[in-house]
Design a protein around this motif. Sequence first.
Motif, PDB file in Angstrom:
ATOM      1  N   ASN A 102       0.796  -1.221   0.000  1.00 31.26           N
ATOM      2  CA  ASN A 102       0.000   0.000   0.000  1.00 31.26           C
ATOM      3  C   ASN A 102       0.837   1.283   0.000  1.00 31.26           C
ATOM      4  OD1 ASN A 102      -2.342  -1.504  -0.077  1.00 31.26           O
ATOM      5  ND2 ASN A 102      -2.578  -1.539   2.143  1.00 31.26           N
ATOM      6  N   PRO A 103       1.863   1.414   0.845  1.00 36.92           N
ATOM      7  CA  PRO A 103       2.676   2.636   0.780  1.00 36.92           C
ATOM      8  C   PRO A 103       3.438   2.773  -0.539  1.00 36.92           C
ATOM      9  CG  PRO A 103       2.993   1.495   2.871  1.00 36.92           C
ATOM     10  CD  PRO A 103       2.250   0.557   1.976  1.00 36.92           C
ATOM     11  N   LEU A 104       3.749   1.634  -1.164  1.00 30.29           N
ATOM     12  CA  LEU A 104       4.539   1.649  -2.394  1.00 30.29           C
ATOM     13  C   LEU A 104       3.720   1.989  -3.630  1.00 30.29           C
ATOM     14  CD1 LEU A 104       6.527  -1.618  -1.637  1.00 30.29           C
ATOM     15  CD2 LEU A 104       7.417   0.715  -1.514  1.00 30.29           C
ATOM     16  N   LEU A 105       2.397   1.990  -3.505  1.00 29.96           N
ATOM     17  CA  LEU A 105       1.530   2.223  -4.660  1.00 29.96           C
ATOM     18  C   LEU A 105       0.590   3.394  -4.441  1.00 29.96           C
ATOM     19  CD1 LEU A 105       0.732  -1.487  -5.632  1.00 29.96           C
ATOM     20  CD2 LEU A 105       2.274   0.095  -6.803  1.00 29.96           C
ATOM     21  N   GLN A 106       0.995   4.328  -3.590  1.00 28.42           N
ATOM     22  CA  GLN A 106       0.206   5.536  -3.385  1.00 28.42           C
ATOM     23  C   GLN A 106       0.192   6.366  -4.667  1.00 28.42           C
ATOM     24  OE1 GLN A 106      -1.529   6.597  -0.484  1.00 28.42           O
ATOM     25  NE2 GLN A 106      -1.169   4.460   0.061  1.00 28.42           N
ATOM     26  N   THR A 107      -0.954   6.976  -4.948  1.00 34.00           N
ATOM     27  CA  THR A 107      -1.102   7.796  -6.138  1.00 34.00           C
ATOM     28  C   THR A 107      -2.179   8.843  -5.905  1.00 34.00           C
ATOM     29  OG1 THR A 107      -1.748   7.794  -8.483  1.00 34.00           O
ATOM     30  CG2 THR A 107      -2.696   6.091  -7.085  1.00 34.00           C
ATOM     31  N   SER A 108      -2.064   9.950  -6.617  1.00 32.64           N
ATOM     32  CA  SER A 108      -3.072  11.005  -6.522  1.00 32.64           C
ATOM     33  C   SER A 108      -4.191  10.814  -7.534  1.00 32.64           C
ATOM     34  CB  SER A 108      -2.416  12.379  -6.724  1.00 32.64           C
ATOM     35  OG  SER A 108      -1.735  12.420  -7.981  1.00 32.64           O
ATOM     36  N   MET A 109      -4.153   9.728  -8.297  1.00 32.79           N
ATOM     37  CA  MET A 109      -5.188   9.455  -9.288  1.00 32.79           C
ATOM     38  C   MET A 109      -6.551   9.281  -8.609  1.00 32.79           C
ATOM     39  SD  MET A 109      -5.296   6.230 -11.952  1.00 32.79           S
ATOM     40  CE  MET A 109      -3.688   6.691 -12.620  1.00 32.79           C
ATOM     41  N   PRO A 110      -7.638   9.792  -9.211  1.00 27.94           N
ATOM     42  CA  PRO A 110      -8.968   9.594  -8.634  1.00 27.94           C
ATOM     43  C   PRO A 110      -9.286   8.115  -8.455  1.00 27.94           C
ATOM     44  CG  PRO A 110      -9.039  11.238 -10.384  1.00 27.94           C
ATOM     45  CD  PRO A 110      -7.667  10.631 -10.426  1.00 27.94           C
ATOM     46  N   ASP A 111     -10.012   7.777  -7.393  1.00 24.76           N
ATOM     47  CA  ASP A 111     -10.294   6.382  -7.050  1.00 24.76           C
ATOM     48  C   ASP A 111     -10.925   5.606  -8.203  1.00 24.76           C
ATOM     49  OD1 ASP A 111      -9.256   6.827  -4.580  1.00 24.76           O
ATOM     50  OD2 ASP A 111     -11.167   6.760  -3.495  1.00 24.76           O
ATOM     51  N   LYS A 112     -11.791   6.256  -8.978  1.00 27.89           N
ATOM     52  CA  LYS A 112     -12.511   5.533 -10.022  1.00 27.89           C
ATOM     53  C   LYS A 112     -11.585   5.038 -11.140  1.00 27.89           C
ATOM     54  CE  LYS A 112     -13.895   9.730 -12.565  1.00 27.89           C
ATOM     55  NZ  LYS A 112     -15.064  10.484 -13.108  1.00 27.89           N
ATOM     56  N   PHE A 113     -10.374   5.589 -11.202  1.00 27.61           N
ATOM     57  CA  PHE A 113      -9.429   5.175 -12.241  1.00 27.61           C
ATOM     58  C   PHE A 113      -8.362   4.214 -11.719  1.00 27.61           C
ATOM     59  CE2 PHE A 113     -10.662   9.531 -13.806  1.00 27.61           C
ATOM     60  CZ  PHE A 113     -11.424   9.084 -14.878  1.00 27.61           C
ATOM     61  N   LYS A 114      -8.424   3.874 -10.446  1.00 29.73           N
ATOM     62  CA  LYS A 114      -7.397   3.032  -9.845  1.00 29.73           C
ATOM     63  C   LYS A 114      -7.703   1.554 -10.046  1.00 29.73           C
ATOM     64  CE  LYS A 114      -6.244   6.362  -6.177  1.00 29.73           C
ATOM     65  NZ  LYS A 114      -6.268   6.619  -4.723  1.00 29.73           N
ATOM     66  N   LEU A 115      -6.777   0.851 -10.693  1.00 32.54           N
ATOM     67  CA  LEU A 115      -6.896  -0.602 -10.780  1.00 32.54           C
ATOM     68  C   LEU A 115      -6.673  -1.210  -9.402  1.00 32.54           C
ATOM     69  CD1 LEU A 115      -7.053  -3.298 -12.336  1.00 32.54           C
ATOM     70  CD2 LEU A 115      -4.601  -3.073 -12.780  1.00 32.54           C
ATOM     71  N   ALA A 202       2.707   2.921 -12.592  1.00 31.02           N
ATOM     72  CA  ALA A 202       1.976   2.486 -13.781  1.00 31.02           C
ATOM     73  C   ALA A 202       2.755   1.437 -14.575  1.00 31.02           C
ATOM     74  CB  ALA A 202       1.655   3.678 -14.676  1.00 31.02           C
ATOM     75  N   GLU A 203       4.088   1.404 -14.418  1.00 32.04           N
ATOM     76  CA  GLU A 203       4.882   0.385 -15.083  1.00 32.04           C
ATOM     77  C   GLU A 203       4.523  -1.006 -14.578  1.00 32.04           C
ATOM     78  OE1 GLU A 203       9.051   1.079 -14.924  1.00 32.04           O
ATOM     79  OE2 GLU A 203       8.952   3.036 -15.900  1.00 32.04           O
ATOM     80  N   LEU A 204       4.037  -1.077 -13.361  1.00 34.11           N
ATOM     81  CA  LEU A 204       3.569  -2.343 -12.792  1.00 34.11           C
ATOM     82  C   LEU A 204       2.087  -2.558 -13.050  1.00 34.11           C
ATOM     83  CD1 LEU A 204       3.664  -4.857 -10.941  1.00 34.11           C
ATOM     84  CD2 LEU A 204       3.425  -3.291  -8.989  1.00 34.11           C
ATOM     85  N   LEU A 205       1.276  -1.578 -12.693  1.00 31.76           N
ATOM     86  CA  LEU A 205      -0.177  -1.769 -12.724  1.00 31.76           C
ATOM     87  C   LEU A 205      -0.745  -1.749 -14.135  1.00 31.76           C
ATOM     88  CD1 LEU A 205      -1.140   0.429  -9.654  1.00 31.76           C
ATOM     89  CD2 LEU A 205      -0.935  -2.044  -9.763  1.00 31.76           C
ATOM     90  N   GLY A 206      -0.145  -0.960 -15.044  1.00 33.70           N
ATOM     91  CA  GLY A 206      -0.653  -0.907 -16.410  1.00 33.70           C
ATOM     92  C   GLY A 206      -0.695  -2.267 -17.084  1.00 33.70           C
ATOM     93  N   PRO A 207       0.413  -3.009 -17.124  1.00 35.22           N
ATOM     94  CA  PRO A 207       0.401  -4.323 -17.756  1.00 35.22           C
ATOM     95  C   PRO A 207      -0.531  -5.324 -17.082  1.00 35.22           C
ATOM     96  CG  PRO A 207       2.641  -3.515 -17.552  1.00 35.22           C
ATOM     97  CD  PRO A 207       1.779  -2.579 -16.770  1.00 35.22           C
ATOM     98  N   LEU A 208      -0.814  -5.135 -15.783  1.00 33.04           N
ATOM     99  CA  LEU A 208      -1.695  -6.070 -15.081  1.00 33.04           C
ATOM    100  C   LEU A 208      -3.146  -5.941 -15.525  1.00 33.04           C
ATOM    101  CD1 LEU A 208      -0.308  -5.913 -11.422  1.00 33.04           C
ATOM    102  CD2 LEU A 208       0.216  -7.558 -13.231  1.00 33.04           C
TER     103      LEU A 208
END
Length: 229
Positions: A102-115, A202-208
């Motif tokens: 969780n600390p390693l994948l923090q992002t300011s992206m809106p929740d609805k766009f978070k995989l 995104a280099e991790l989550l995008g391909p997933l």
Amino acid sequence: MGDNYRTFLHGDAEKNTKWRFGAPPNYDAVNKLFEEGRTKVWPPGSMEEKVQTLLKNWEMELFHKADPSQYRSIDPEKYTFSLNGRKPVTFEDLIKLGGGYNPLLQTSMPDKFKLYNPNEETAESSHKAFTTTFPRGFALEIVQAYSGPPVIVFKFRHWGFMEGPFKGHAPTGEKIELYGIGIFTLDMDEKVVKVEFFYDPAELLGPLSKGPVSDEDAVSSCPVMRNTG
């Protein structure tokens, strides 16, 4: 019992360790992946080899040791963590974030766009999600060390194969790689007191998210003892 890359996992000093999942983690699968896929083989005793060992110990203790007072690579009372230039947070703040990824994948992206939404995950659910996706683990190596202690600056590479589902997305079997820069600051006892990471999650989550969406529960049948680092 032993581990060639994690000195704080086995031995007399770990006999009374409280493990988050009830027993010491087994890194056999990810060690095999690491040895088969690493791009560097650092000489024993080299600065790069020492930094790589520290990084793997740091990851193992944060993810698997339940009692912070038993950490040997980290001083929780002094420890701060920062991702991509954000305001540093304390160890207590990290616990509030849920630990794990969780600390390693923090992002300011809106929740609805978070995989993957770290605000909705626990350390356990996070661990299950990624060990399901990467059944052979998510290997970690030091690509280059730019400076030694007390301020260690290094480039790292994380990689694994998406051979399991992630958040409803079917596995693709593809190799997924993540590169980044880390800065570890050590105190006089050679314990980590400050961590700064710079990388693009995104280099991790995008391909997933490439695989088609299915109704399968991505985390329903994962044994928590598989590991990632």
